[in-house]
Design a protein around this motif. Structure first.
Motif, PDB file in Angstrom:
ATOM      1  N   GLN A 190      49.739  69.807  27.440  1.00 60.00           N
ATOM      2  CA  GLN A 190      50.196  69.836  28.826  1.00 60.00           C
ATOM      3  C   GLN A 190      51.715  69.996  28.908  1.00 60.00           C
ATOM      4  O   GLN A 190      52.235  70.600  29.863  1.00 60.00           O
ATOM      5  CB  GLN A 190      49.741  68.565  29.568  1.00 60.00           C
ATOM      6  N   LEU A 191      52.419  69.498  27.904  1.00 65.30           N
ATOM      7  CA  LEU A 191      53.879  69.626  27.909  1.00 65.30           C
ATOM      8  C   LEU A 191      54.311  71.029  27.475  1.00 65.30           C
ATOM      9  O   LEU A 191      55.324  71.544  27.953  1.00 65.30           O
ATOM     10  CB  LEU A 191      54.511  68.570  27.003  1.00 65.30           C
ATOM     11  N   VAL A 192      53.551  71.641  26.575  1.00 61.55           N
ATOM     12  CA  VAL A 192      53.845  73.031  26.196  1.00 61.55           C
ATOM     13  C   VAL A 192      53.650  73.939  27.411  1.00 61.55           C
ATOM     14  O   VAL A 192      54.460  74.833  27.686  1.00 61.55           O
ATOM     15  CB  VAL A 192      52.942  73.484  25.033  1.00 61.55           C
ATOM     16  N   GLU A 193      52.569  73.705  28.155  1.00 57.12           N
ATOM     17  CA  GLU A 193      52.331  74.488  29.369  1.00 57.12           C
ATOM     18  C   GLU A 193      53.426  74.235  30.397  1.00 57.12           C
ATOM     19  O   GLU A 193      53.867  75.155  31.101  1.00 57.12           O
ATOM     20  CB  GLU A 193      50.954  74.148  29.936  1.00 57.12           C
ATOM     21  N   ALA A 194      53.899  72.990  30.481  1.00 57.76           N
ATOM     22  CA  ALA A 194      54.978  72.665  31.416  1.00 57.76           C
ATOM     23  C   ALA A 194      56.265  73.384  31.026  1.00 57.76           C
ATOM     24  O   ALA A 194      57.043  73.807  31.896  1.00 57.76           O
ATOM     25  CB  ALA A 194      55.198  71.160  31.454  1.00 57.76           C
ATOM     26  N   ILE A 319      61.363  56.796  27.270  1.00 55.56           N
ATOM     27  CA  ILE A 319      60.550  57.991  27.089  1.00 55.56           C
ATOM     28  C   ILE A 319      59.155  57.739  27.651  1.00 55.56           C
ATOM     29  O   ILE A 319      58.452  56.822  27.223  1.00 55.56           O
ATOM     30  CB  ILE A 319      60.473  58.368  25.602  1.00 55.56           C
ATOM     31  N   THR A 320      58.761  58.550  28.618  1.00 53.01           N
ATOM     32  CA  THR A 320      57.456  58.393  29.276  1.00 53.01           C
ATOM     33  C   THR A 320      56.454  59.435  28.811  1.00 53.01           C
ATOM     34  O   THR A 320      55.252  59.185  28.821  1.00 53.01           O
ATOM     35  CB  THR A 320      57.606  58.503  30.796  1.00 53.01           C
ATOM     36  N   GLY A 321      56.930  60.632  28.446  1.00 53.79           N
ATOM     37  CA  GLY A 321      56.029  61.686  28.005  1.00 53.79           C
ATOM     38  C   GLY A 321      55.203  62.298  29.113  1.00 53.79           C
ATOM     39  O   GLY A 321      54.249  63.028  28.832  1.00 53.79           O
ATOM     40  N   THR A 322      55.560  62.065  30.392  1.00 54.49           N
ATOM     41  CA  THR A 322      54.806  62.648  31.492  1.00 54.49           C
ATOM     42  C   THR A 322      55.265  64.072  31.757  1.00 54.49           C
ATOM     43  O   THR A 322      56.405  64.454  31.432  1.00 54.49           O
ATOM     44  CB  THR A 322      54.981  61.824  32.773  1.00 54.49           C
ATOM     45  N   VAL A 323      54.393  64.862  32.350  1.00 54.26           N
ATOM     46  CA  VAL A 323      54.720  66.249  32.658  1.00 54.26           C
ATOM     47  C   VAL A 323      55.914  66.324  33.599  1.00 54.26           C
ATOM     48  O   VAL A 323      56.826  67.150  33.410  1.00 54.26           O
ATOM     49  CB  VAL A 323      53.497  66.963  33.255  1.00 54.26           C
TER      50      VAL A 323
END
Length: 374
Positions: A190-194, A319-323
């Protein structure tokens, strides 16, 4: 061949990342815990070894202890391992430790101009163990130095995109993205897509080439279609000659996992980095390359996952790691890269390219001769 035959271990990572693998005997610590039923707590030896390697602090648990590494900012123990490409390969690490304890010395593909603290610190540490360290420098073919004759990428799609970007946006306008041949942030798709979505929605385009070079690398088909339709990017699901691409005048930045091969290929061309660590020693590389007084990289923090979520010592960030938060960090990083901060990093990277070349025929050459006579 007898005891006169010297054995050396080739270390193709920064010297500063060696010491945390040498400070503790991970297998020995795990065996000691396993031998005590109260500390074993029903775990297999393999499970304990995995946890000891992940902690890398002399125990089987992350504790938030502060880790000091030569040439890199202090960090919490949970910041040292990345989990975006999966958990660290504990068996590989412990076997490597066993080998490292048996050799007569180490060949490291780095140099003192890149690691003015790391190389001397490691040399002193291993000398106390009766081992030599040879920092032979970064040794690419002459074609791949900054002022050499450029080798154009062979693929017509890549060449056309780069040439068009120069015409529309100017030299050093393109962001090259690659997570290397062996890594990809598969735990955080999801982060790569973001990341890609952020690039597609920037008010002022940041043209990009995204190389899906490894077996783990992939993007959703609909996202690839969006990129192709936008004209702002090129997704390469085919082999790309990375060094040739980095030599093209269109490329000004490299978003990378921070693997040392990619780092070296970028810095020999004087190209600064945006680092998204996903495994191995990459968090350490990101920390020391982005540290003052001569940073050459922007380090991404909100892309992390697993035990890395939480406080960061050397960024003062939670660090939350959210989109949402990761997307905000992407935008801030791209703005910095194309602003005053980016100009400083570009200047530092270009200076480093010259220093690496000079050291290749200077101290690094002396190290090669010392190795020959070892």
């Amino acid at each position: 061949m007898g005891s006169a035959c010297k054995t050396l271990l080739w270390w193709s990572c920064p010297a500063s990342s060696m010491l945390h693998l040498s400070e503790y005997d991970f297998a020995g610590i795990a065996e000691e815990i396993y031998a005590d039923p109260s500390r074993r707590d029903g775990r297999s030896l393999e499970e304990i070894v995995q946890q000891v390697v992940e902690a890398s602090n002399g125990t089987d648990k992350l504790s938030g202890s502060v880790i000091t590494l030569p040439g890199a900012p202090d960090m919490y123990d949970h910041e040292r391992q990345a989990y975006a490409a999966g958990r660290p390969l504990a068996g590989f690490v412990t076997q490597g430790q066993k080998l490292a304890g048996a050799v007569d010395g180490f060949i490291v593909t780095t140099s003192r101009c890149l690691e003015p603290v790391g190389v001397p610190s490691c040399r002193e540490f291993y000398a106390k163990r009766g081992q030599e360290l040879f920092a032979v420098g970064i040794q690419p073919d002459e074609l791949y130095w900054m002022d050499s004759v450029a080798v154009a990428p062979s693929d017509e799609r890549v060449r056309a995109f780069l040439d068009r970007a120069v015409g529309e946006y100017g030299l050093e306008s393109v962001l090259y993205i690659s997570f290397g041949s062996f890594f990809f942030p598969v735990a955080t798709p999801q982060l790569v897509e973001a990341l890609v979505d952020t690039l597609l929605t920037l008010e002022y385009p940041f043209p990009f080439i995204f190389s899906l070079g490894g077996q783990m690398a992939s993007l959703p088909a609909d996202l690839v279609k969006r990129v192709s339709a936008s004209g702002k990017g090129l997704i390469c699901d085919f082999w790309v000659e990375q060094r040739a691409l980095l030599q093209h005048g269109a490329v000004g930045w490299f978003l990378t996992h921070g693997g040392f091969n990619s780092v070296c290929e970028s810095l020999t061309q004087g190209i600064p980095l945006i680092i998204w660590p996903v495994g191995a020693e990459q968090p350490i590389n990101a920390a020391f390359l982005s540290a003052e007084p001569n940073p050459m990289a922007i380090e991404l923090f909100q892309v992390r996952t697993g035990p890395q979520l939480g406080p960061s010592l050397h960024s003062n960030a939670e660090i939350t790691g959210t989109v949402q938060v990761a997307s905000e960090e992407f935008r801030a990083a791209f703005a910095a890269a194309r602003g005053a901060r980016g100009a400083i990093l570009q200047a530092n990277a270009k200076k480093m390219a010259l220093s690496l070349r000079e050291e290749r025929v200077g101290e690094a050459s002396e190290e090669v001769r010392r190795l020959i006579n070892f």
